[in-house]
Design a protein around this motif. Structure first.
Motif, PDB file in Angstrom:
ATOM      1  N   TYR A  45       0.841  -1.197   0.000  1.00 44.08           N
ATOM      2  CA  TYR A  45       0.000   0.000   0.000  1.00 44.08           C
ATOM      3  C   TYR A  45       0.878   1.250   0.000  1.00 44.08           C
ATOM      4  O   TYR A  45       2.087   1.180   0.237  1.00 44.08           O
ATOM      5  CB  TYR A  45      -0.987   0.018   1.169  1.00 44.08           C
ATOM      6  CG  TYR A  45      -0.384   0.062   2.564  1.00 44.08           C
ATOM      7  CD1 TYR A  45       0.143   1.248   3.094  1.00 44.08           C
ATOM      8  CD2 TYR A  45      -0.393  -1.062   3.381  1.00 44.08           C
ATOM      9  CE1 TYR A  45       0.661   1.300   4.378  1.00 44.08           C
ATOM     10  CE2 TYR A  45       0.125  -1.024   4.664  1.00 44.08           C
ATOM     11  CZ  TYR A  45       0.651   0.160   5.163  1.00 44.08           C
ATOM     12  OH  TYR A  45       1.163   0.201   6.431  1.00 44.08           O
ATOM     13  N   GLN A  46       0.271   2.389  -0.286  1.00 40.10           N
ATOM     14  CA  GLN A  46       0.998   3.647  -0.394  1.00 40.10           C
ATOM     15  C   GLN A  46       1.061   4.367   0.955  1.00 40.10           C
ATOM     16  O   GLN A  46       0.187   4.206   1.805  1.00 40.10           O
ATOM     17  CB  GLN A  46       0.337   4.563  -1.434  1.00 40.10           C
ATOM     18  CG  GLN A  46       0.305   3.977  -2.837  1.00 40.10           C
ATOM     19  CD  GLN A  46      -0.441   4.862  -3.811  1.00 40.10           C
ATOM     20  OE1 GLN A  46      -0.465   6.083  -3.679  1.00 40.10           O
ATOM     21  NE2 GLN A  46      -1.059   4.232  -4.811  1.00 40.10           N
TER      22      GLN A  46
ATOM     23  N   SER B  89       1.887   8.407   2.306  1.00 35.67           N
ATOM     24  CA  SER B  89       2.169   9.790   1.922  1.00 35.67           C
ATOM     25  C   SER B  89       2.810  10.547   3.079  1.00 35.67           C
ATOM     26  O   SER B  89       2.528  10.278   4.250  1.00 35.67           O
ATOM     27  CB  SER B  89       0.889  10.508   1.491  1.00 35.67           C
ATOM     28  OG  SER B  89       0.429  10.019   0.251  1.00 35.67           O
TER      29      SER B  89
ATOM     30  N   MET C 123      -1.386   4.512   4.120  1.00 35.58           N
ATOM     31  CA  MET C 123      -2.538   4.190   3.271  1.00 35.58           C
ATOM     32  C   MET C 123      -3.200   5.423   2.666  1.00 35.58           C
ATOM     33  O   MET C 123      -4.358   5.383   2.256  1.00 35.58           O
ATOM     34  CB  MET C 123      -3.566   3.343   4.040  1.00 35.58           C
ATOM     35  CG  MET C 123      -3.051   1.953   4.353  1.00 35.58           C
ATOM     36  SD  MET C 123      -4.222   0.893   5.221  1.00 35.58           S
ATOM     37  CE  MET C 123      -4.073   1.537   6.878  1.00 35.58           C
ATOM     38  N   CYS C 124      -2.461   6.526   2.617  1.00 29.78           N
ATOM     39  CA  CYS C 124      -2.947   7.723   1.925  1.00 29.78           C
ATOM     40  C   CYS C 124      -2.327   7.731   0.530  1.00 29.78           C
ATOM     41  O   CYS C 124      -1.125   7.945   0.376  1.00 29.78           O
ATOM     42  CB  CYS C 124      -2.566   8.990   2.685  1.00 29.78           C
ATOM     43  SG  CYS C 124      -3.075  10.517   1.860  1.00 29.78           S
ATOM     44  N   SER C 125      -3.133   7.493  -0.483  1.00 32.87           N
ATOM     45  CA  SER C 125      -2.643   7.391  -1.856  1.00 32.87           C
ATOM     46  C   SER C 125      -2.519   8.765  -2.494  1.00 32.87           C
ATOM     47  O   SER C 125      -2.949   9.781  -1.933  1.00 32.87           O
ATOM     48  CB  SER C 125      -3.600   6.530  -2.683  1.00 32.87           C
ATOM     49  OG  SER C 125      -4.865   7.178  -2.783  1.00 32.87           O
ATOM     50  N   GLU C 126      -1.944   8.794  -3.696  1.00 31.82           N
ATOM     51  CA  GLU C 126      -1.841  10.052  -4.436  1.00 31.82           C
ATOM     52  C   GLU C 126      -3.221  10.652  -4.664  1.00 31.82           C
ATOM     53  O   GLU C 126      -3.406  11.866  -4.609  1.00 31.82           O
ATOM     54  CB  GLU C 126      -1.146   9.807  -5.775  1.00 31.82           C
ATOM     55  CG  GLU C 126       0.361   9.620  -5.672  1.00 31.82           C
ATOM     56  CD  GLU C 126       1.013   9.584  -7.038  1.00 31.82           C
ATOM     57  OE1 GLU C 126       1.904  10.419  -7.283  1.00 31.82           O
ATOM     58  OE2 GLU C 126       0.620   8.731  -7.854  1.00 31.82           O
ATOM     59  N   GLU C 127      -4.206   9.787  -4.927  1.00 31.98           N
ATOM     60  CA  GLU C 127      -5.559  10.272  -5.191  1.00 31.98           C
ATOM     61  C   GLU C 127      -6.199  10.910  -3.958  1.00 31.98           C
ATOM     62  O   GLU C 127      -7.016  11.829  -4.061  1.00 31.98           O
ATOM     63  CB  GLU C 127      -6.447   9.119  -5.677  1.00 31.98           C
ATOM     64  CG  GLU C 127      -6.069   8.547  -7.035  1.00 31.98           C
ATOM     65  CD  GLU C 127      -4.848   7.637  -6.969  1.00 31.98           C
ATOM     66  OE1 GLU C 127      -4.447   7.240  -5.841  1.00 31.98           O
ATOM     67  OE2 GLU C 127      -4.286   7.335  -8.032  1.00 31.98           O
ATOM     68  N   ASN C 128      -5.825  10.430  -2.764  1.00 24.32           N
ATOM     69  CA  ASN C 128      -6.442  10.933  -1.531  1.00 24.32           C
ATOM     70  C   ASN C 128      -5.760  12.182  -0.976  1.00 24.32           C
ATOM     71  O   ASN C 128      -6.268  12.806  -0.037  1.00 24.32           O
ATOM     72  CB  ASN C 128      -6.423   9.846  -0.452  1.00 24.32           C
ATOM     73  CG  ASN C 128      -7.363   8.701  -0.776  1.00 24.32           C
ATOM     74  OD1 ASN C 128      -8.341   8.884  -1.497  1.00 24.32           O
ATOM     75  ND2 ASN C 128      -7.055   7.514  -0.274  1.00 24.32           N
ATOM     76  N   ARG C 129      -4.612  12.540  -1.541  1.00 22.33           N
ATOM     77  CA  ARG C 129      -3.874  13.681  -0.994  1.00 22.33           C
ATOM     78  C   ARG C 129      -4.677  14.975  -1.083  1.00 22.33           C
ATOM     79  O   ARG C 129      -4.616  15.810  -0.178  1.00 22.33           O
ATOM     80  CB  ARG C 129      -2.529  13.844  -1.720  1.00 22.33           C
ATOM     81  CG  ARG C 129      -1.594  12.694  -1.462  1.00 22.33           C
ATOM     82  CD  ARG C 129      -0.197  12.840  -1.993  1.00 22.33           C
ATOM     83  NE  ARG C 129      -0.007  13.600  -3.200  1.00 22.33           N
ATOM     84  CZ  ARG C 129       1.105  13.543  -3.943  1.00 22.33           C
ATOM     85  NH1 ARG C 129       2.095  12.725  -3.584  1.00 22.33           N
ATOM     86  NH2 ARG C 129       1.236  14.276  -5.015  1.00 22.33           N
TER      87      ARG C 129
ATOM     88  N   THR D  93       4.648  10.760  -2.018  1.00 23.03           N
ATOM     89  CA  THR D  93       4.024   9.463  -1.740  1.00 23.03           C
ATOM     90  C   THR D  93       4.963   8.308  -2.087  1.00 23.03           C
ATOM     91  O   THR D  93       5.587   8.302  -3.147  1.00 23.03           O
ATOM     92  CB  THR D  93       2.713   9.311  -2.541  1.00 23.03           C
ATOM     93  OG1 THR D  93       1.814  10.368  -2.178  1.00 23.03           O
ATOM     94  CG2 THR D  93       2.034   7.974  -2.243  1.00 23.03           C
TER      95      THR D  93
END
Length: 283
Positions: free
Chosen positions: A153-154, A156, A212-218, A250
């Motif tokens: 998982y990512q 950030s 678990m904070c992805s690029e999309e959720n930033r 990330t």
């Protein structure tokens, strides 16, 4: 230089404290009602110490101490009162007071207690900041990257900067930044999730590790922080001229090791600051 807020209904007491702290290169703000007290605390970063009585006509002084202690992190409260009961002393400390001093008081004794509490408060804030910056952050990031690699998982990293347009770098500004940092930290931290780490990093900045904070959720995190900061500005006049800026990187896209991703975060932050012409005391 320090600022002391004095809440007492007796002019003689307020004036004695004022004369005492003037010899210590400190200033006082005198209030005689709870309404005035709370108004003075609308900019808590300007207060180093609160001295107050608990014998307030028509009010529960202990409840007020607890309310202020819960609201303000790191500003010591000294109860100065003629209420000479052991139960009251115990309750005052339990409610969040740093000290309980009886009236009448000796000038030398009160002066020494004021100096001690102001010094301890400033030292504790510095030690906490350095511990967060040098130990917890790097240990936590290293651990999270190991887990993230195994679980695929990512993670950030967030760098938050609060800044106002000024070219001054005086000690008074540095003190203001320190107080605002202390004020903002627990409130911005409340906007993160339980598994996140959010710590002070320098005088005008914070770093967050967001598993678990992805690029999309930033962008969602950025919007949430800006919204929280905007709401705080509505109730704290000291933040009126400040803005909050957020920079993200990330794992694994911006680096696969702790050193790589941390270096990328600082590089990206400095690049952003140069473009926005932002200058801060330190990073």
């Amino acid at each position: 230089m320090c600022n002391i807020l004095v809440y007492d209904t007796t002019f003689y007491i307020r004036n004695r404290i004022k004369e005492l702290v003037a010899k210590m290169d400190c200033t006082t703000v005198e209030v005689t009602t709870t309404q005035q007290l709370l108004a003075s605390l609308s900019a808590p970063e300007t207060v180093d110490l609160i001295i107050m009585d608990i014998m307030i006509p028509g009010e529960d002084g202990f409840a007020l101490v607890k309310s202020i202690s819960d609201m303000l992190h790191g500003i010591p409260i000294v109860i100065l009162t003629s209420e000479n009961k052991r139960a009251s002393f115990v309750k005052g400390i339990q409610m969040g007071a740093a000290d309980y001093i009886l009236k009448p008081f000796e000038d030398d004794f009160l002066s020494s207690r004021i100096k001690e509490h102001v010094t301890k408060s400033k030292n504790r804030m510095t030690e906490t900041r350095e511990a967060d910056k040098n130990i917890d952050l790097h240990q936590y990031l290293t651990r999270e990257l190991i887990v993230a690699k195994k679980a695929n998982y990512q993670v950030s990293l967030l760098f938050s900067i609060f800044h106002k347009n000024t070219k001054e770098t005086s000690s008074s500004n540095e003190r203001e930044y320190q107080r605002i940092s202390e004020y903002l930290l627990p409130r911005l931290e409340d906007a993160t999730f339980e598994q996140d780490l959010f710590v002070a990093y320098g005088s005008q900045s914070f770093i967050g590790v967001l598993p678990m904070c992805s690029e999309e959720n930033r962008s969602l995190v950025d919007e949430k922080f800006i919204r929280v900061f905007s709401n705080l500005k509505l109730t704290n006049k000291a933040l009126a001229n400040y803005r909050l800026y957020n920079v993200f990187v990330t794992f694994p896209f911006d680096g696969e090791t702790k050193d790589e991703i941390f270096s990328k975060l600082l590089t990206k932050t400095k690049y952003f600051m140069d473009n926005e012409k932002i200058e801060i005391v330190d990073i």
